[in-house]
Design a protein around this motif. Structure first.
Motif, PDB file in Angstrom:
ATOM      1  N   GLU A   1       0.854  -1.185   0.000  1.00 49.69           N
ATOM      2  CA  GLU A   1       0.000   0.000   0.000  1.00 49.69           C
ATOM      3  C   GLU A   1       0.891   1.237   0.000  1.00 49.69           C
ATOM      4  O   GLU A   1       1.775   1.377   0.859  1.00 49.69           O
ATOM      5  CB  GLU A   1      -0.899   0.021   1.237  1.00 49.69           C
ATOM      6  CG  GLU A   1      -1.752   1.265   1.364  1.00 49.69           C
ATOM      7  CD  GLU A   1      -2.463   1.366   2.713  1.00 49.69           C
ATOM      8  OE1 GLU A   1      -2.188   0.542   3.599  1.00 49.69           O
ATOM      9  OE2 GLU A   1      -3.285   2.286   2.863  1.00 49.69           O
ATOM     10  N   PHE A   2       0.653   2.138  -0.921  1.00 48.01           N
ATOM     11  CA  PHE A   2       1.429   3.376  -0.985  1.00 48.01           C
ATOM     12  C   PHE A   2       1.164   4.223   0.252  1.00 48.01           C
ATOM     13  O   PHE A   2       0.027   4.390   0.678  1.00 48.01           O
ATOM     14  CB  PHE A   2       1.056   4.155  -2.246  1.00 48.01           C
ATOM     15  CG  PHE A   2       1.675   5.514  -2.299  1.00 48.01           C
ATOM     16  CD1 PHE A   2       0.930   6.645  -2.002  1.00 48.01           C
ATOM     17  CD2 PHE A   2       3.009   5.666  -2.628  1.00 48.01           C
ATOM     18  CE1 PHE A   2       1.501   7.905  -2.046  1.00 48.01           C
ATOM     19  CE2 PHE A   2       3.596   6.912  -2.667  1.00 48.01           C
ATOM     20  CZ  PHE A   2       2.841   8.042  -2.373  1.00 48.01           C
ATOM     21  N   VAL A   3       2.256   4.799   0.779  1.00 46.97           N
ATOM     22  CA  VAL A   3       2.137   5.690   1.935  1.00 46.97           C
ATOM     23  C   VAL A   3       2.531   7.114   1.553  1.00 46.97           C
ATOM     24  O   VAL A   3       1.745   8.050   1.687  1.00 46.97           O
ATOM     25  CB  VAL A   3       3.016   5.192   3.100  1.00 46.97           C
ATOM     26  CG1 VAL A   3       3.029   6.200   4.247  1.00 46.97           C
ATOM     27  CG2 VAL A   3       2.527   3.830   3.583  1.00 46.97           C
ATOM     28  N   ALA A   4       3.766   7.281   1.066  1.00 44.37           N
ATOM     29  CA  ALA A   4       4.261   8.622   0.751  1.00 44.37           C
ATOM     30  C   ALA A   4       5.451   8.508  -0.190  1.00 44.37           C
ATOM     31  O   ALA A   4       6.151   7.502  -0.191  1.00 44.37           O
ATOM     32  CB  ALA A   4       4.668   9.366   2.016  1.00 44.37           C
ATOM     33  N   ALA A   5       5.662   9.559  -0.978  1.00 40.23           N
ATOM     34  CA  ALA A   5       6.811   9.617  -1.877  1.00 40.23           C
ATOM     35  C   ALA A   5       7.363  11.027  -1.896  1.00 40.23           C
ATOM     36  O   ALA A   5       6.633  12.008  -1.668  1.00 40.23           O
ATOM     37  CB  ALA A   5       6.423   9.183  -3.285  1.00 40.23           C
TER      38      ALA A   5
ATOM     39  N   SER B   1      -0.147  10.423  15.643  1.00 42.28           N
ATOM     40  CA  SER B   1      -1.551  10.029  15.824  1.00 42.28           C
ATOM     41  C   SER B   1      -1.791   8.631  15.254  1.00 42.28           C
ATOM     42  O   SER B   1      -2.756   8.390  14.528  1.00 42.28           O
ATOM     43  CB  SER B   1      -2.485  11.049  15.157  1.00 42.28           C
ATOM     44  OG  SER B   1      -2.282  12.337  15.676  1.00 42.28           O
ATOM     45  N   LEU B   2      -0.909   7.726  15.597  1.00 43.18           N
ATOM     46  CA  LEU B   2      -0.984   6.382  15.039  1.00 43.18           C
ATOM     47  C   LEU B   2      -2.233   5.661  15.492  1.00 43.18           C
ATOM     48  O   LEU B   2      -2.713   5.842  16.630  1.00 43.18           O
ATOM     49  CB  LEU B   2       0.265   5.595  15.417  1.00 43.18           C
ATOM     50  CG  LEU B   2       1.508   5.971  14.594  1.00 43.18           C
ATOM     51  CD1 LEU B   2       2.778   5.491  15.283  1.00 43.18           C
ATOM     52  CD2 LEU B   2       1.409   5.392  13.197  1.00 43.18           C
TER      53      LEU B   2
ATOM     54  N   SER C   1      -5.604   8.547   2.546  1.00 39.59           N
ATOM     55  CA  SER C   1      -6.107   7.924   3.774  1.00 39.59           C
ATOM     56  C   SER C   1      -5.323   8.343   5.021  1.00 39.59           C
ATOM     57  O   SER C   1      -5.800   8.176   6.139  1.00 39.59           O
ATOM     58  CB  SER C   1      -6.073   6.403   3.639  1.00 39.59           C
ATOM     59  OG  SER C   1      -4.747   5.960   3.434  1.00 39.59           O
ATOM     60  N   LEU C   2      -4.113   8.884   4.816  1.00 40.30           N
ATOM     61  CA  LEU C   2      -3.300   9.246   5.971  1.00 40.30           C
ATOM     62  C   LEU C   2      -3.798  10.511   6.662  1.00 40.30           C
ATOM     63  O   LEU C   2      -3.475  10.751   7.830  1.00 40.30           O
ATOM     64  CB  LEU C   2      -1.852   9.455   5.553  1.00 40.30           C
ATOM     65  CG  LEU C   2      -1.140   8.240   4.971  1.00 40.30           C
ATOM     66  CD1 LEU C   2       0.264   8.615   4.567  1.00 40.30           C
ATOM     67  CD2 LEU C   2      -1.149   7.100   5.974  1.00 40.30           C
ATOM     68  N   GLN C   3      -4.551  11.311   5.970  1.00 39.11           N
ATOM     69  CA  GLN C   3      -5.157  12.510   6.547  1.00 39.11           C
ATOM     70  C   GLN C   3      -4.138  13.405   7.231  1.00 39.11           C
ATOM     71  O   GLN C   3      -4.375  13.964   8.306  1.00 39.11           O
ATOM     72  CB  GLN C   3      -6.264  12.115   7.528  1.00 39.11           C
ATOM     73  CG  GLN C   3      -7.376  11.307   6.866  1.00 39.11           C
ATOM     74  CD  GLN C   3      -8.394  10.816   7.871  1.00 39.11           C
ATOM     75  OE1 GLN C   3      -8.072  10.573   9.029  1.00 39.11           O
ATOM     76  NE2 GLN C   3      -9.615  10.660   7.415  1.00 39.11           N
ATOM     77  N   GLY C   4      -2.962  13.523   6.632  1.00 41.31           N
ATOM     78  CA  GLY C   4      -1.958  14.468   7.123  1.00 41.31           C
ATOM     79  C   GLY C   4      -1.197  14.034   8.348  1.00 41.31           C
ATOM     80  O   GLY C   4      -0.498  14.838   8.967  1.00 41.31           O
ATOM     81  N   ARG C   5      -1.295  12.779   8.721  1.00 44.46           N
ATOM     82  CA  ARG C   5      -0.635  12.316   9.951  1.00 44.46           C
ATOM     83  C   ARG C   5       0.824  11.936   9.742  1.00 44.46           C
ATOM     84  O   ARG C   5       1.583  11.851  10.709  1.00 44.46           O
ATOM     85  CB  ARG C   5      -1.400  11.118  10.507  1.00 44.46           C
ATOM     86  CG  ARG C   5      -2.834  11.451  10.916  1.00 44.46           C
ATOM     87  CD  ARG C   5      -3.550  10.231  11.500  1.00 44.46           C
ATOM     88  NE  ARG C   5      -3.687   9.165  10.509  1.00 44.46           N
ATOM     89  CZ  ARG C   5      -3.123   7.970  10.627  1.00 44.46           C
ATOM     90  NH1 ARG C   5      -2.384   7.688  11.680  1.00 44.46           N
ATOM     91  NH2 ARG C   5      -3.293   7.048   9.685  1.00 44.46           N
ATOM     92  N   PHE C   6       1.228  11.683   8.499  1.00 44.18           N
ATOM     93  CA  PHE C   6       2.588  11.233   8.209  1.00 44.18           C
ATOM     94  C   PHE C   6       3.325  12.299   7.413  1.00 44.18           C
ATOM     95  O   PHE C   6       2.722  13.003   6.592  1.00 44.18           O
ATOM     96  CB  PHE C   6       2.566   9.938   7.396  1.00 44.18           C
ATOM     97  CG  PHE C   6       2.054   8.715   8.118  1.00 44.18           C
ATOM     98  CD1 PHE C   6       1.465   8.790   9.367  1.00 44.18           C
ATOM     99  CD2 PHE C   6       2.166   7.474   7.515  1.00 44.18           C
ATOM    100  CE1 PHE C   6       1.001   7.662  10.015  1.00 44.18           C
ATOM    101  CE2 PHE C   6       1.709   6.326   8.155  1.00 44.18           C
ATOM    102  CZ  PHE C   6       1.125   6.421   9.399  1.00 44.18           C
ATOM    103  N   THR C   7       4.637  12.375   7.618  1.00 43.58           N
ATOM    104  CA  THR C   7       5.477  13.305   6.867  1.00 43.58           C
ATOM    105  C   THR C   7       6.725  12.586   6.390  1.00 43.58           C
ATOM    106  O   THR C   7       7.438  11.975   7.199  1.00 43.58           O
ATOM    107  CB  THR C   7       5.886  14.501   7.731  1.00 43.58           C
ATOM    108  OG1 THR C   7       4.719  15.165   8.222  1.00 43.58           O
ATOM    109  CG2 THR C   7       6.713  15.492   6.917  1.00 43.58           C
TER     110      THR C   7
END
Length: 121
Positions: A46-50, A85-86, A63-69
């Motif tokens: 599942e893609f998370v971030a790039a 906010s895991l 789906s991450l709604q801004g929780r990951f950087t």
């Protein structure tokens, strides 16, 4: 030989934070986009971030709604994923990858071995 080595995974309570790291070697790191994917048993990556080579362009899963950087330090050949906010459904094996700047896993040529993140409720 290209190697990507993830670290920073572990067990955390819901609402907590973790920072994953991925150290790259054997390639000109600054020439490549980097990404994080995650996988749970029986499911596809599942893609998370790039993040592109310069660190100026990003993609994030909605789906991450801004929780990951996602971030990178090209001097250290390292990419990071700051997670806050895991939630229990964030539990997965997290993989870093390098390749072309995209959200599709097929765009990435080199992958790490993964680091496990478990979020308890």
């Amino acid at each position: 030989q290209v190697r990507l080595l993830e670290s920073g995974g572990g067990l955390v309570q819901a609402g907590g934070s973790l920072r994953l790291s991925c150290a790259a070697s054997g390639l000109t790191f600054s020439n490549h986009a980097v990404a994080w994917f995650r996988q749970t048993p029986g499911k596809e990556h599942e893609f998370v971030a790039a993040l592109n080579w310069s660190g100026l362009d990003t993609y994030y899963a909605d789906s991450l709604q801004g929780r990951f950087t996602i971030s990178r330090d090209n001097r250290k050949n390292t990419v990071y994923l700051q997670m806050k906010s895991l939630r229990p459904d964030d539990s997965a094996t997290y993989y870093c990858a390098t390749g072309d700047f995209a959200m599709a896993s097929s765009a990435y040529h080199y992958w790490g071995q993964g680091t496990q993140v478990t979020v308890s409720s």
